[in-house]
Design a protein around this motif. Structure first.
Motif, PDB file in Angstrom:
ATOM      1  N   ILE A   1       0.850  -1.185   0.000  1.00 44.06           N
ATOM      2  CA  ILE A   1       0.000   0.000   0.000  1.00 44.06           C
ATOM      3  C   ILE A   1       0.888   1.238   0.000  1.00 44.06           C
ATOM      4  N   GLN A   2       0.259   2.378  -0.212  1.00 47.61           N
ATOM      5  CA  GLN A   2       0.977   3.646  -0.230  1.00 47.61           C
ATOM      6  C   GLN A   2       0.192   4.650   0.597  1.00 47.61           C
ATOM      7  N   THR A   3       0.862   5.308   1.511  1.00 51.07           N
ATOM      8  CA  THR A   3       0.160   6.345   2.267  1.00 51.07           C
ATOM      9  C   THR A   3       0.549   7.683   1.679  1.00 51.07           C
ATOM     10  N   ARG A   4      -0.448   8.492   1.408  1.00 50.75           N
ATOM     11  CA  ARG A   4      -0.172   9.815   0.833  1.00 50.75           C
ATOM     12  C   ARG A   4      -0.588  10.903   1.806  1.00 50.75           C
ATOM     13  N   GLY A   5      -0.119  10.732   3.031  1.00 49.80           N
ATOM     14  CA  GLY A   5      -0.389  11.743   4.045  1.00 49.80           C
ATOM     15  C   GLY A   5      -1.871  11.996   4.211  1.00 49.80           C
ATOM     16  N   TYR A   6      -2.224  13.225   4.214  1.00 45.95           N
ATOM     17  CA  TYR A   6      -3.617  13.599   4.469  1.00 45.95           C
ATOM     18  C   TYR A   6      -4.555  13.110   3.362  1.00 45.95           C
ATOM     19  N   ARG A   7      -3.989  12.658   2.236  1.00 45.73           N
ATOM     20  CA  ARG A   7      -4.838  12.264   1.112  1.00 45.73           C
ATOM     21  C   ARG A   7      -5.367  10.828   1.238  1.00 45.73           C
ATOM     22  N   GLY A   8      -4.866  10.140   2.270  1.00 46.26           N
ATOM     23  CA  GLY A   8      -5.379   8.791   2.462  1.00 46.26           C
ATOM     24  C   GLY A   8      -4.386   7.722   2.041  1.00 46.26           C
ATOM     25  N   THR A   9      -4.858   6.502   2.014  1.00 49.22           N
ATOM     26  CA  THR A   9      -4.010   5.357   1.717  1.00 49.22           C
ATOM     27  C   THR A   9      -4.531   4.619   0.491  1.00 49.22           C
ATOM     28  N   TYR A  10      -3.608   4.217  -0.373  1.00 43.10           N
ATOM     29  CA  TYR A  10      -4.006   3.569  -1.617  1.00 43.10           C
ATOM     30  C   TYR A  10      -3.202   2.302  -1.869  1.00 43.10           C
ATOM     31  N   VAL A  11      -3.729   1.485  -2.739  1.00 46.98           N
ATOM     32  CA  VAL A  11      -3.030   0.245  -3.091  1.00 46.98           C
ATOM     33  C   VAL A  11      -1.830   0.592  -3.978  1.00 46.98           C
ATOM     34  N   HIS A  12      -0.715   0.005  -3.664  1.00 50.18           N
ATOM     35  CA  HIS A  12       0.527   0.288  -4.382  1.00 50.18           C
ATOM     36  C   HIS A  12       0.455  -0.230  -5.825  1.00 50.18           C
ATOM     37  N   PRO A  13       1.062   0.504  -6.756  1.00 46.60           N
ATOM     38  CA  PRO A  13       1.063   0.081  -8.161  1.00 46.60           C
ATOM     39  C   PRO A  13       1.535  -1.359  -8.356  1.00 46.60           C
ATOM     40  N   ASP A  14       2.551  -1.745  -7.620  1.00 44.18           N
ATOM     41  CA  ASP A  14       3.085  -3.104  -7.769  1.00 44.18           C
ATOM     42  C   ASP A  14       2.599  -4.025  -6.654  1.00 44.18           C
ATOM     43  N   ALA A  15       1.461  -3.688  -6.111  1.00 45.18           N
ATOM     44  CA  ALA A  15       0.964  -4.415  -4.936  1.00 45.18           C
ATOM     45  C   ALA A  15       0.824  -5.904  -5.209  1.00 45.18           C
ATOM     46  N   ARG A  16       0.350  -6.223  -6.409  1.00 45.48           N
ATOM     47  CA  ARG A  16       0.092  -7.623  -6.726  1.00 45.48           C
ATOM     48  C   ARG A  16       1.332  -8.499  -6.477  1.00 45.48           C
ATOM     49  N   GLU A  17       2.415  -8.155  -7.097  1.00 43.51           N
ATOM     50  CA  GLU A  17       3.615  -8.977  -6.927  1.00 43.51           C
ATOM     51  C   GLU A  17       4.239  -8.804  -5.545  1.00 43.51           C
ATOM     52  N   ASN A  18       4.168  -7.573  -5.042  1.00 44.80           N
ATOM     53  CA  ASN A  18       4.772  -7.327  -3.736  1.00 44.80           C
ATOM     54  C   ASN A  18       4.021  -8.053  -2.618  1.00 44.80           C
ATOM     55  N   SER A  19       2.757  -8.306  -2.833  1.00 45.34           N
ATOM     56  CA  SER A  19       1.984  -9.005  -1.805  1.00 45.34           C
ATOM     57  C   SER A  19       2.344 -10.486  -1.781  1.00 45.34           C
ATOM     58  N   LEU A  20       2.998 -10.926  -2.838  1.00 47.02           N
ATOM     59  CA  LEU A  20       3.417 -12.331  -2.870  1.00 47.02           C
ATOM     60  C   LEU A  20       4.758 -12.504  -2.185  1.00 47.02           C
ATOM     61  N   VAL A  21       5.611 -11.508  -2.290  1.00 42.74           N
ATOM     62  CA  VAL A  21       6.918 -11.568  -1.645  1.00 42.74           C
ATOM     63  C   VAL A  21       6.741 -11.518  -0.138  1.00 42.74           C
ATOM     64  N   ASP A  22       7.225 -12.522   0.504  1.00 44.30           N
ATOM     65  CA  ASP A  22       7.095 -12.556   1.959  1.00 44.30           C
ATOM     66  C   ASP A  22       8.463 -12.314   2.584  1.00 44.30           C
ATOM     67  N   LEU A  23       8.587 -11.150   3.185  1.00 42.66           N
ATOM     68  CA  LEU A  23       9.866 -10.799   3.809  1.00 42.66           C
ATOM     69  C   LEU A  23      10.255 -11.819   4.866  1.00 42.66           C
ATOM     70  N   ASN A  24       9.245 -12.377   5.494  1.00 45.65           N
ATOM     71  CA  ASN A  24       9.527 -13.345   6.552  1.00 45.65           C
ATOM     72  C   ASN A  24      10.305 -14.542   6.016  1.00 45.65           C
ATOM     73  N   GLU A  25       9.973 -14.951   4.805  1.00 52.61           N
ATOM     74  CA  GLU A  25      10.676 -16.098   4.250  1.00 52.61           C
ATOM     75  C   GLU A  25      12.149 -15.782   4.056  1.00 52.61           C
ATOM     76  N   LEU A  26      12.392 -14.578   3.577  1.00 52.59           N
ATOM     77  CA  LEU A  26      13.779 -14.166   3.392  1.00 52.59           C
ATOM     78  C   LEU A  26      14.511 -14.157   4.732  1.00 52.59           C
ATOM     79  N   VAL A  27      13.853 -13.560   5.707  1.00 55.43           N
ATOM     80  CA  VAL A  27      14.455 -13.505   7.041  1.00 55.43           C
ATOM     81  C   VAL A  27      14.699 -14.907   7.566  1.00 55.43           C
ATOM     82  N   THR A  28      13.693 -15.751   7.430  1.00 61.09           N
ATOM     83  CA  THR A  28      13.812 -17.113   7.945  1.00 61.09           C
ATOM     84  C   THR A  28      14.969 -17.854   7.291  1.00 61.09           C
TER      85      THR A  28
END
Lengths: 126, 126
Positions: free
Chosen positions: B66-93
């Motif tokens: 997601i992307q927060t644009r300050g007072y303008r609210g929060t929106y879904v990130h342009p690359d959200a689809r693929e980024n939602s698949l990447v799990d940082l936890n797996e990398l950490v693990t």
DNA sequence: ATATGTACCATGTTACAGCATGGTACATGT
DNA sequence: ACATGTACCATGCTGTAACATGGTACATAT
């Protein structure tokens, strides 16, 4: 054995034991081949549980500071002097430090690192 | 937002939020550019504390879902689809796993590894 | 005024792991 | 018989950290 145990200390009892025995070796108060008190004996002297002393002995033997010869008792390891200087913890700490630093740089939260760590350690799978 | 929160679950509330928002993105219910409810709004709808929702949003933004644009609210990130698949936890693990495996091979006890880990994490020094 | 995300102060609850303890039992060899 | 190290069963205490909560406040921009 002039060993002083501080029940109030935050340092675990078994760790106090290890530190003091290592210190005795380094200062030459205990030389290679010298006999150490038996687990039960030392536990009784210090008013500790057998398991606590056994734990300290087990770790000390793993680090080759002492040698257990079964029924014959426990003795100071031939290479105890130098082995008592090598601190496995430092090695462990260094390796972990670099790994954690890399993860933090990747943007991982400390909390996430902790969770992942706990997951790995609990499930023996490494 | 059809989000269901299970108070009884052992899964933390903020984690449930993250999972369901990621899922919505992956299933196409939320597309890049779509607006998300405000923190206060969502917290009110789900009867959660602002901080809990804020925490979920913060993590989601760090993962570029997601992307927060300050007072303008929060929106879904342009690359959200693929980024939602990447799990940082797996990398950490994975990174932690290899480090821990090496330490275990060195003869370190799990207990000792835990102690060293705790020491590093508590003293921000990494 | 209103609403956004964000930041700080703080509290209480809960879950988990380490530590230390207890008892019993075994093979070993004197 | 006796002592050694070791292993298993188990319990309770304690400290820590995560989680979630509350309130207040700020700069931003409509």
């Amino acid at each position: 054995m002039q060993i002083t145990i501080d029940i109030e200390s935050s340092v675990p009892l078994f760790a106090q034991l290890i530190a003091q025995i290592k210190q005795a070796v380094q200062q030459g108060n205990k030389k290679p081949g010298d006999a150490l008190p038996s687990i039960r004996q030392l536990a009784n002297d210090l008013n500790l549980n057998n398991k606590t002393v056994a734990k300290a002995y087990r770790l000390l033997e793993r680090d080759c500071v002492i040698q257990t010869r079964g029924y014959r008792g426990t003795y100071v390891h031939p290479d105890a002097r130098e082995n008592s200087l090598v601190d496995l913890n430092e090695l462990v700490t260094e390796k972990l430090k670099s790994a954690i630093a890399a993860l933090r740089a990747s943007g991982a939260t400390d909390s996430e690192i902790r969770v992942a760590f706990a997951a790995i350690m609990s499930s023996g799978d490494a």
